[in-house]
Motif scaffolding. Structure first.
Motif, PDB file in Angstrom:
ATOM      1  N   MET A  55      -8.932   1.756 -10.581  1.00 39.22           N
ATOM      2  CA  MET A  55      -9.017   2.130  -9.174  1.00 39.22           C
ATOM      3  C   MET A  55      -9.777   3.446  -9.040  1.00 39.22           C
ATOM      4  N   THR A  60      -4.047  -2.587 -10.265  1.00 39.51           N
ATOM      5  CA  THR A  60      -3.477  -1.388 -10.902  1.00 39.51           C
ATOM      6  C   THR A  60      -4.372  -0.829 -12.004  1.00 39.51           C
ATOM      7  N   HIS A  93       0.851  -1.191   0.000  1.00 37.85           N
ATOM      8  CA  HIS A  93       0.000   0.000   0.000  1.00 37.85           C
ATOM      9  C   HIS A  93       0.888   1.242   0.000  1.00 37.85           C
ATOM     10  N   THR A  94       1.916   1.214   0.811  1.00 44.00           N
ATOM     11  CA  THR A  94       2.973   2.225   0.803  1.00 44.00           C
ATOM     12  C   THR A  94       4.307   1.481   0.871  1.00 44.00           C
ATOM     13  N   ARG A  97      -4.806  -0.338  -1.623  1.00 48.13           N
ATOM     14  CA  ARG A  97      -4.509   0.028  -3.006  1.00 48.13           C
ATOM     15  C   ARG A  97      -3.027   0.376  -3.129  1.00 48.13           C
ATOM     16  N   PRO A  98      -2.369  -0.052  -4.214  1.00 44.68           N
ATOM     17  CA  PRO A  98      -0.935   0.199  -4.379  1.00 44.68           C
ATOM     18  C   PRO A  98      -0.617   1.310  -5.377  1.00 44.68           C
ATOM     19  N   ASP A  99      -1.620   2.109  -5.743  1.00 42.95           N
ATOM     20  CA  ASP A  99      -1.450   3.042  -6.867  1.00 42.95           C
ATOM     21  C   ASP A  99      -1.320   4.500  -6.431  1.00 42.95           C
ATOM     22  N   SER A 125      -8.175   9.254  -6.331  1.00 45.27           N
ATOM     23  CA  SER A 125      -7.676   9.550  -4.986  1.00 45.27           C
ATOM     24  C   SER A 125      -7.733  11.053  -4.744  1.00 45.27           C
ATOM     25  N   ALA A 143       2.286  -3.142  -6.152  1.00 43.74           N
ATOM     26  CA  ALA A 143       1.321  -4.244  -6.218  1.00 43.74           C
ATOM     27  C   ALA A 143       2.034  -5.585  -6.072  1.00 43.74           C
ATOM     28  N   ARG A 165       4.843   3.913  -9.561  1.00 45.48           N
ATOM     29  CA  ARG A 165       5.289   2.783  -8.751  1.00 45.48           C
ATOM     30  C   ARG A 165       4.186   1.759  -8.494  1.00 45.48           C
ATOM     31  N   ALA A 166       3.060   1.889  -9.184  1.00 50.40           N
ATOM     32  CA  ALA A 166       1.915   1.021  -8.907  1.00 50.40           C
ATOM     33  C   ALA A 166       2.257  -0.455  -9.118  1.00 50.40           C
ATOM     34  N   HIS A 167       2.915  -0.789 -10.225  1.00 49.44           N
ATOM     35  CA  HIS A 167       3.240  -2.189 -10.523  1.00 49.44           C
ATOM     36  C   HIS A 167       4.198  -2.746  -9.469  1.00 49.44           C
TER      37      HIS A 167
END
Length: 460
Positions: A229, A226, A115-116, A149-151, A232, A161, A156-158
């Protein structure tokens, strides 16, 4: 007879859907992922007869300003935070393998990025009962029915994730099924896509029912986490860094005092200041101070305010009643809006009595809108809901621009036509109307009841 003691108290904040916790042993307790409201933890600890001996942060929260520094100032309890976060305030850095004692409990740290980048989770073992983990505080790594969520970090989303998949499958899902899980958010949070309203869970329950955890293939998992989403809010991009540096202490912020209409007018003319009107859309539409933002404090106020109110701008509040300041101010502080000068004494009515100019937004019913559509009146129907809501149902021919995006996309709309603004109820559309008004639009009409009223009236 042996008495085993371990107490967990949850504190849930609606709107931002944030959960924080008191983890208590025999005579001491830890506070985990605290909100920027230290009093609730002080009162809870006093009720339980505990001394607060530590403040645990799972990660640098993006959706709210944490209360770790405020709580430390009052109690002197040390702050434990991820070593890789490189926090700038006094703290004890923790990493994989770190352990923290709490009476007859032991708290182990596992690094769970995803997530972070700096995320950790806290695993609690009740030593009086045995050596198996009994509770997990995963922050935003694992939710009830979803995962973090990793985005949130551009580009850096991929990578995140992939890290999240490993954190879940190689660490968290290795815990026993009976281990209780206490996440940092529930339904309503923007930190995931489809969080459950259930506020705690177990590893076994999530292993069986969490759809994201059913995805065994890593690339499929990454692809799902990814794409598509939800948007934000703006404050997500600044809260993490504020939490890393250490937020301004609440005790250092000036109190919000009543401001006379005359002084308020001078402030607005002479300084880079704005007005935030926290009344309902019907009151705002009737009359408001020109160029005000309108965000109803009874809806998702903190998140919506963090989304559109410039954090460095001095803000005057227009309230329905002065006692609401005790509710509104903490909600603004939660998302780092700290430059609150005060509130207009007497509200909008007091502003008018002082001879100052007012503005308004015309409000119509769904029946009037339907008659205009049937009469083929020349107008634009602006749907300010999310793209997902719009895809589910909308009035044919309407234009969809998500309300926060109007700050940048208002130029796509003409000034010479009436613009009918709709959301699900009338509240978000009122925010949109206030944004358009601030950008020079005058022929703006809000639809009372929005799509909820439209459907209830039998229109389709």
């Amino acid at each position: 007879m042996i008495i085993y003691i371990m107490i967990i108290r949850q504190f849930f904040i609606p709107g931002i859907a944030h959960s924080s916790y008191l983890l208590g042993g025999v005579s001491s307790c830890m506070i985990i992922d605290p909100a920027r409201d230290p009093d609730i933890y002080l009162h809870a600890a006093e009720e339980e007869g505990f001394q607060i001996i530590g403040i645990l942060e799972t990660h640098l929260h993006a959706d709210f300003i944490s209360g770790h520094c405020d709580l430390h100032e009052i109690t002197g309890a040390p702050i434990y935070a991820p070593k890789s976060a490189a926090c700038e305030f006094p703290h004890i850095p923790v990493h994989e393998g770190s352990t923290i004692p709490l009476d007859d409990c032991s708290i182990s740290v596992i690094e769970t990025p995803g997530h972070t980048p700096e995320h950790v989770s806290y695993v609690v073992t009740h030593l009086s009962r045995g050596d198996e983990p009994v509770a997990l505080f995963p922050g935003d790594t694992l939710f009830v029915g979803d995962v973090g969520r990793p985005d949130l970090f551009p580009g850096r989303a991929h990578e995140l994730a992939a890290a999240l998949y490993d954190s879940l499958h190689k660490k968290i899902l290795k815990l026993p099924d009976h281990c209780e899980v206490y996440p940092a958010h529930g339904a309503g949070s923007f930190c995931g896509r489809s969080l459950s309203a259930k506020r705690s869970t177990t590893i076994g329950y999530e292993r069986r029912f969490n759809e994201v955890l059913q995805i065994q293939d890593k690339e499929t998992f990454i692809d799902k986490l990814t794409k598509n989403m939800p948007p934000s809010p703006d404050h997500f991009s600044r809260c993490s860094d504020m939490n890393r540096r250490g937020p301004t202490l609440l005790s250092h912020l000036p109190p919000a005092k009543p401001i006379s209409p005359r002084t308020g007018k001078e402030i607005l003319q002479e300084e880079a200041a704005g007005v935030l009107d926290t009344r309902r859309y019907d009151a705002f539409g009737s009359s408001h101070i020109p160029a005000s933002w309108n965000i109803d404090h009874e809806i998702n106020f903190s998140t919506f305010a963090g989304w559109v109110i410039p954090p460095d701008m001095k803000i005057l509040l227009a309230l329905h009643h002065p006692h609401e300041i005790t509710k509104v101010l903490p909600m603004l502080h939660r998302v780092g809006i700290d430059q609150i000068i005060g509130y207009i004494d007497g509200g909008v009515a007091g502003w008018a009595l002082a001879g100052n100019a007012l503005d308004h937004v015309r409000t119509i019913s769904v029946h009037e809108l339907k008659s205009w559509i049937n009469a083929e009146k020349d107008l634009i129907i602006l749907d300010v809901r999310t793209g997902g809501e719009y895809a589910g149902y909308h009035i044919p021919g309407s234009v969809n621009i998500h309300w926060p995006d109007l700050r940048h996309r208002y130029s796509e709309l003409p000034h010479n036509k009436e613009i009918i603004v709709m959301c699900a109820t009338g509240a978000r559309s009122s925010i949109a109307c206030s944004i358009l008004k601030r950008n020079g639009f005058s022929q703006i009409i809000n639809v009372a009841g929005g799509y909820s009223g439209w459907i209830a009236a039998g229109y389709s």
